[in-house]
Design an enzyme around this catalytic site. Sequence first.
Site, PDB file in Angstrom:
ATOM      1  N   GLN A   1      43.543 -42.015 -15.704  1.00 37.82           N
ATOM      2  CA  GLN A   1      43.267 -42.352 -14.298  1.00 37.82           C
ATOM      3  C   GLN A   1      44.573 -42.820 -13.617  1.00 37.82           C
ATOM      4  OE1 GLN A   1      40.751 -43.878 -16.701  1.00 37.82           O
ATOM      5  NE2 GLN A   1      39.967 -41.815 -16.530  1.00 37.82           N
TER       6      GLN A   1
ATOM      7  N   GLY B   1      40.738 -36.194 -17.998  1.00 34.22           N
ATOM      8  CA  GLY B   1      40.839 -34.788 -18.380  1.00 34.22           C
ATOM      9  C   GLY B   1      42.286 -34.364 -18.261  1.00 34.22           C
ATOM     10  N   HIS B   2      43.028 -34.484 -19.360  1.00 34.50           N
ATOM     11  CA  HIS B   2      44.443 -34.119 -19.329  1.00 34.50           C
ATOM     12  C   HIS B   2      44.595 -32.668 -19.760  1.00 34.50           C
ATOM     13  CE1 HIS B   2      45.651 -38.625 -19.776  1.00 34.50           C
ATOM     14  NE2 HIS B   2      45.016 -38.351 -18.679  1.00 34.50           N
TER      15      HIS B   2
ATOM     16  N   LYS C   1      49.612 -35.827 -15.484  1.00 28.72           N
ATOM     17  CA  LYS C   1      50.134 -36.464 -16.707  1.00 28.72           C
ATOM     18  C   LYS C   1      50.156 -35.474 -17.864  1.00 28.72           C
ATOM     19  CE  LYS C   1      47.052 -39.794 -16.137  1.00 28.72           C
ATOM     20  NZ  LYS C   1      46.755 -39.922 -14.718  1.00 28.72           N
TER      21      LYS C   1
ATOM     22  N   ASP D   1      44.834 -37.812 -11.760  1.00 28.31           N
ATOM     23  CA  ASP D   1      45.104 -36.388 -11.520  1.00 28.31           C
ATOM     24  C   ASP D   1      46.535 -36.131 -11.050  1.00 28.31           C
ATOM     25  OD1 ASP D   1      42.356 -35.957 -12.010  1.00 28.31           O
ATOM     26  OD2 ASP D   1      41.923 -36.450  -9.917  1.00 28.31           O
TER      27      ASP D   1
HETATM   28  P1  IMP Z   1      34.198 -43.515 -13.568  1.00 36.21           P
HETATM   29  O1  IMP Z   1      35.517 -43.771 -14.211  1.00 36.21           O
HETATM   30  O2  IMP Z   1      33.500 -42.307 -14.113  1.00 36.21           O
HETATM   31  O3  IMP Z   1      33.331 -44.719 -13.550  1.00 36.21           O
HETATM   32  O4  IMP Z   1      34.481 -43.155 -12.025  1.00 36.21           O
HETATM   33  C1  IMP Z   1      34.938 -44.124 -11.085  1.00 36.21           C
HETATM   34  C2  IMP Z   1      35.858 -43.486 -10.046  1.00 36.21           C
HETATM   35  O5  IMP Z   1      37.067 -43.088 -10.683  1.00 36.21           O
HETATM   36  C3  IMP Z   1      35.292 -42.220  -9.390  1.00 36.21           C
HETATM   37  O6  IMP Z   1      35.760 -42.179  -8.050  1.00 36.21           O
HETATM   38  C4  IMP Z   1      35.921 -41.099 -10.181  1.00 36.21           C
HETATM   39  O7  IMP Z   1      36.018 -39.904  -9.433  1.00 36.21           O
HETATM   40  C5  IMP Z   1      37.294 -41.694 -10.480  1.00 36.21           C
HETATM   41  N1  IMP Z   1      37.900 -41.168 -11.702  1.00 36.21           N
HETATM   42  C6  IMP Z   1      37.573 -41.490 -12.976  1.00 36.21           C
HETATM   43  N2  IMP Z   1      38.362 -40.851 -13.847  1.00 36.21           N
HETATM   44  C7  IMP Z   1      39.218 -40.123 -13.123  1.00 36.21           C
HETATM   45  C8  IMP Z   1      40.313 -39.267 -13.456  1.00 36.21           C
HETATM   46  O8  IMP Z   1      40.659 -39.052 -14.631  1.00 36.21           O
HETATM   47  N3  IMP Z   1      40.973 -38.712 -12.396  1.00 36.21           N
HETATM   48  C9  IMP Z   1      40.631 -38.963 -11.122  1.00 36.21           C
HETATM   49  N4  IMP Z   1      39.632 -39.743 -10.754  1.00 36.21           N
HETATM   50  C10 IMP Z   1      38.923 -40.327 -11.748  1.00 36.21           C
END
Ligand code: IMP
Length: 421
Positions: free
Chosen positions: A224, A43-44, A19, A16
């Site tokens: 991420q 989610g870009h 990007k 977040d």
């Molecule tokens: P997962 O990727 O859905 O397995 O989530 C694992 C952890 O990564 C959780 O704490 C999510 O909130 C975090 N997370 C996954 N994708 C994102 C992202 O695009 N931005 C911020 N946090 C993320």
Amino acid sequence: MKKGKVDALLGIVFGDEGKGKVVDYFTPKYDVVARFAGGPNAGHTIIFEGKKFVLRSIPSGIFDEGKLNIIGNGCVIAPDLFMLEAKELEAAGYDLKSRLHISKRAHLILPTHRALDRAYEAAKGKNKVGTTGKGIGPTYSEKAARTGLRVGDILENFPQKYAALKARHEQILHDLDYAYDIAEEEKLWLEGVDYMRSFPLTDTDLELNQALCEGKNVLAEGAQGTLLDIDHGTYPFVSSSNTTAGGVCTGLGVAPSTIGEVFGIFKAYSTRVGSGPFPVELFDETGDKIREIGHEFGAVTGRNRRCGWVDLVALRHTIMINGVTQLIMMKSDVLDTFPTIKACIAYEKDGERITSMPYDTEGWQAVYTELPGWQTDLTGMKSESEFPQAFKDYIAFIEKEAGCPITILSVGPDREQTIVR
Ligand code: IMP
């Protein structure tokens, strides 16, 4: 002919970082834009020609005719969500099929992977990771266990392969005594599989290396952030892929020697979504104020983001892990009204003070330095010469502590509010 390079654009905190806004600035400079890790957990948010799009799996070069976009082998893809995302772009007039290639080696997220994601989280109770619920963990686990289905599998004997894996998942869900209903989801998912067959499903590793040999430049678009990396993040509160510079090589099939610049994106403050240690987290009205001004609510889940001051202990670590060559500081304007600004320079626990990232950040308290706020509206500024001295001092302080130059600064959501130094 001079070979092309792969530049990496990476979130270097907890994701977040914004990007989506800078890729819009970056993509015109590249021939190919490639995603190398993650999937619909990303989610870009991109505003293109006045219209807002949230890209989850599709690379941000998609708006540009003539640019090749690649979903690399390191990614995981959910056919139903991919279809919805792609159809929205097609409806807006973008011809995807001529610009998007998907690696046959990328892994498929099944509806039952999502059910498993929810089931495992429910079983963890208060120790849950707080995942996005998109089936990321179970899909990457399956990849490591060598039992997953890849995009290439949809081209041959797919119904049998799908039925076998689904049956195995159903057995696990039954053993966990987890109630679920994927009937509707599955219909859309199978429709998505058919739809995906109409895209070029290719050997993207070969295509990328050929492009590099022809002198083309590639932008590896991270998803991420480094602190969510499965190896280098705050394990177990992480995602399940390598979100770091190393992941660019494995997730695309390009050699380390092809990597050029590594751009590390961070915000002028910190945020985190989901569970896990976060030493700079603010539980007071300052944290609320950052969240409100910065609109810190998740693009994928809508959850409140946890907020705090910039963490230089974490930044030094993630700059080192990725070999960041240039920093990009986003959302500086969110701090415009704060009379003083803090920056975390060390962690402390039981009288011990450390300045590098420990194995586990749980229980460590942030030690701050206070800097005067600039209390000036940055949003209309077009060049560095207009910056108030206190903001210049904040930039210089971060550069010195992080040991890396900040070359791009964002002072507002619009494309024009980007200052290149
Ligand atoms: P997962 O990727 O859905 O397995 O989530 C694992 C952890 O990564 C959780 O704490 C999510 O909130 C975090 N997370 C996954 N994708 C994102 C992202 O695009 N931005 C911020 N946090 C993320």
